[in-house]
Design an enzyme around this catalytic site. Structure first.
Site, PDB file in Angstrom:
ATOM      1  N   ASN A  10      11.130  35.254-101.622  1.00 47.03           N
ATOM      2  CA  ASN A  10      10.809  33.853-101.335  1.00 47.03           C
ATOM      3  C   ASN A  10       9.762  33.856-100.225  1.00 47.03           C
ATOM      4  O   ASN A  10      10.079  34.107 -99.066  1.00 47.03           O
ATOM      5  CB  ASN A  10      12.104  33.160-100.879  1.00 47.03           C
ATOM      6  N   ARG A  91      10.720  33.029-106.058  1.00 43.44           N
ATOM      7  CA  ARG A  91      10.615  31.577-105.928  1.00 43.44           C
ATOM      8  C   ARG A  91       9.135  31.213-105.983  1.00 43.44           C
ATOM      9  O   ARG A  91       8.301  31.820-105.320  1.00 43.44           O
ATOM     10  CB  ARG A  91      11.199  31.125-104.594  1.00 43.44           C
ATOM     11  N   HIS A 179      11.171  21.494-104.080  1.00 37.64           N
ATOM     12  CA  HIS A 179      12.525  21.766-103.555  1.00 37.64           C
ATOM     13  C   HIS A 179      13.566  21.786-104.670  1.00 37.64           C
ATOM     14  O   HIS A 179      14.756  21.593-104.437  1.00 37.64           O
ATOM     15  CB  HIS A 179      12.969  20.720-102.501  1.00 37.64           C
ATOM     16  N   GLY A 204      13.893  19.574 -94.275  1.00 35.51           N
ATOM     17  CA  GLY A 204      13.577  20.787 -93.527  1.00 35.51           C
ATOM     18  C   GLY A 204      12.195  20.608 -92.942  1.00 35.51           C
ATOM     19  O   GLY A 204      11.749  19.468 -92.741  1.00 35.51           O
ATOM     20  N   GLY A 206       9.548  21.110 -94.547  1.00 33.28           N
ATOM     21  CA  GLY A 206       9.080  20.241 -95.630  1.00 33.28           C
ATOM     22  C   GLY A 206      10.257  19.355 -96.005  1.00 33.28           C
ATOM     23  O   GLY A 206      11.398  19.815 -95.952  1.00 33.28           O
ATOM     24  N   ARG A 235       3.027  17.354 -92.562  1.00 36.53           N
ATOM     25  CA  ARG A 235       2.406  16.661 -93.704  1.00 36.53           C
ATOM     26  C   ARG A 235       2.555  15.151 -93.584  1.00 36.53           C
ATOM     27  O   ARG A 235       3.588  14.667 -93.112  1.00 36.53           O
ATOM     28  CB  ARG A 235       3.051  17.113 -95.017  1.00 36.53           C
ATOM     29  N   GLU A 384      19.533  28.380-102.490  1.00 40.61           N
ATOM     30  CA  GLU A 384      18.393  28.577-103.396  1.00 40.61           C
ATOM     31  C   GLU A 384      18.365  29.977-103.999  1.00 40.61           C
ATOM     32  O   GLU A 384      18.087  30.152-105.189  1.00 40.61           O
ATOM     33  CB  GLU A 384      17.087  28.294-102.638  1.00 40.61           C
TER      34      GLU A 384
HETATM   35  P1  AMP Z   1      14.049  24.464 -92.777  1.00 34.42           P
HETATM   36  O1  AMP Z   1      12.603  24.272 -93.188  1.00 34.42           O
HETATM   37  O2  AMP Z   1      15.032  23.996 -93.805  1.00 34.42           O
HETATM   38  O3  AMP Z   1      14.337  25.839 -92.257  1.00 34.42           O
HETATM   39  O4  AMP Z   1      14.285  23.480 -91.524  1.00 34.42           O
HETATM   40  C1  AMP Z   1      13.519  23.586 -90.341  1.00 34.42           C
HETATM   41  C2  AMP Z   1      13.771  22.349 -89.482  1.00 34.42           C
HETATM   42  O5  AMP Z   1      15.183  22.266 -89.174  1.00 34.42           O
HETATM   43  C3  AMP Z   1      13.026  22.389 -88.149  1.00 34.42           C
HETATM   44  O6  AMP Z   1      12.467  21.105 -87.871  1.00 34.42           O
HETATM   45  C4  AMP Z   1      14.133  22.680 -87.169  1.00 34.42           C
HETATM   46  O7  AMP Z   1      13.871  22.152 -85.887  1.00 34.42           O
HETATM   47  C5  AMP Z   1      15.307  21.980 -87.800  1.00 34.42           C
HETATM   48  N1  AMP Z   1      16.559  22.498 -87.253  1.00 34.42           N
HETATM   49  C6  AMP Z   1      17.093  23.732 -87.434  1.00 34.42           C
HETATM   50  N2  AMP Z   1      18.215  23.873 -86.680  1.00 34.42           N
HETATM   51  C7  AMP Z   1      18.381  22.704 -86.005  1.00 34.42           C
HETATM   52  C8  AMP Z   1      19.346  22.214 -85.064  1.00 34.42           C
HETATM   53  N3  AMP Z   1      20.375  22.962 -84.664  1.00 34.42           N
HETATM   54  N4  AMP Z   1      19.187  20.944 -84.607  1.00 34.42           N
HETATM   55  C9  AMP Z   1      18.146  20.188 -85.004  1.00 34.42           C
HETATM   56  N5  AMP Z   1      17.208  20.583 -85.876  1.00 34.42           N
HETATM   57  C10 AMP Z   1      17.317  21.825 -86.371  1.00 34.42           C
END
Ligand code: AMP
Length: 402
Positions: A10, A91, A179, A204, A206, A235, A384
């Protein structure tokens, strides 16, 4: 079926994540997972941890480019410490207009996907590079592509057809949605509990939202590319096309070349916008929450744009679904940012979405709706990689029957 080690790859713009599962009849055991991260920066990291979370490798190598990064992964997998994969699942964000099914990868298929780089310009170049390298470094091992668009193939035409001149629709300019492996994994985990009317918010770096009826996608927020839909880390999400024309006209004086102007617009809309652009600080929600705690007004505005946009999409998808039975939050923010979930749901109580503040005060899988909430609200982490393994096992089975 004997036990098959399946490698999942991935890749992101600056990282390659991987995991190896052992798949046998109905059983999937993750043996280990790892990542090379910080490619092209001076913060390179390479780690592998086993199923119990214990780090087997934890290094800070120089990672000047993706070639060095993927060679590290391949060398580690060939070192004899781990079972060699009998199949590899990749992926892939977008296969373009002609590739909408998960399938075995050939050199011709890679060339075809590469010709559609414009459909996911930030993701496709590294993904096709890794596919070519995987074919070279694991000779004889079948490779399969698993698309993030696949889950969205059930959308009705009124959801995917864009309001544009037909000559562009005819060449594949439409809503694809992304996604998909995350959404598919939520439905998979809900199993028999999947309600008729479900909205999943994958939040996330994204971010997107999908409306699901009886387990099938009927609408989603991301469009032709992952830049569309809701505002995310860097974005814009959906934006008045007039904004892009305005920026383009301002560029016209300095950049007479259309292709260069498109590249600059790409940076504007996909890399410098969103939470980063509005806050002027960071695209990372944790950093934004820290800044808000210190009274930073731009961080507050960025996060409010984010949560308000998501609430608006939830409302519009309720109209598409004719109501709602369950709302699921997933992705790094959806799973962990308690405040974002509370802020998104704050105005939705009149629509039957009632959060329980105490239940919401948690990270990871949970039911967070109030006992009297007409809509069940849940947090479910995505799986995923497991979905990729399932597709690979299915495709391997189909291949051996033909
Ligand atoms: P992802 O792309 O799914 O890995 O998500 C990344 C996003 O999740 C980023 O904006 C991180 O700041 C947020 N994130 C991860 N852990 C935490 C947390 N404990 N509290 C708040 N935001 C988080």
């Amino acid at each position: 079926m004997s036990s098959l080690p399946v490698l999942v790859l991935n890749s992101g713009s600056s990282s390659i994540k991987f995991s190896v599962y052992e798949a046998s009849d109905g059983r999937r055991n993750r043996l280990f997972e790892g990542a090379v991260d910080g490619i092209g920066t001076d913060r390179g990291a390479f780690w592998i941890k086993d199923a119990s979370g214990q780090k087997l490798i934890d290094q800070s190598p120089a990672l000047p480019n993706r070639a060095v990064a993927f060679q590290l992964v391949a060398d580690a997998l060939h070192a004899g410490q781990y079972p060699l994969p009998v199949a590899i699942g990749h992926r892939m964000v977008s296969g373009g207009p002609t590739i909408q099914q998960n399938q075995r990868i050939t050199s011709e298929l890679i060339d075809e996907m590469e010709s559609y780089t414009a459909f996911a310009p930030l993701h496709t170049p590294i993904a096709v590079y890794i596919m070519r390298e995987a074919l070279r470094l694991f000779p004889g091992v079948p490779n399969f592509v698993c698309l993030d668009t696949y889950f969205h193939r059930t959308m009705p035409e009124e959801a995917w057809h864009m309001p544009i001149p037909d000559e562009y629709s005819a060449i594949g300019v439409r809503r694809y949605g992304y996604h998909g492996l995350s959404y598919e994994s939520i439905v998979y985990q809900l199993g028999a509990e999947t309600p008729s009317r479900l909205i999943v918010a994958h939040l996330g770096n994204g971010a997107s939202i999908t409306a699901i009826r009886d387990g099938k996608c009927i609408d989603t927020s991301m469009g032709l590319t992952p830049t569309g839909g809701i505002i995310s880390g860097t974005r814009t999400g959906d934006i008045d096309p007039g904004v892009l024309l305005f920026v383009l006209r301002r560029m016209a004086a300095e950049i007479p070349n259309t292709a260069d102007a498109a590249d600059k617009l790409e940076v504007f809309a996909s890399k410098k916008a969103g939470l980063l652009g509005v806050s002027g600080l960071t695209n990372d929600m944790r950093g934004l929450r820290d800044a808000i705690a210190q009274g930073n007004p731009r961080a507050r505005l960025a996060v409010t744009l984010f949560t308000r946009t998501i609430a608006k999409w939830i409302g519009s998808f309720m109209a598409v679904l004719g109501g709602l039975d369950m709302l699921v939050f997933t992705g790094g923010i959806g799973e962990n940012d308690i405040a974002s979930r509370a802020e998104i749901c704050a105005g939705l109580a009149p629509l039957g979405i009632v959060l329980d503040p105490a239940r919401n005060n948690t990270r990871g899988a949970a039911v967070i709706s109030a006992a009297n909430s007409p809509v069940i609200i849940r947090v479910i982490p995505p799986l995923e990689d497991l979905m990729i393994v399932n597709h690979v096992v299915r495709l391997l089975g189909e291949q051996s029957r033909t």
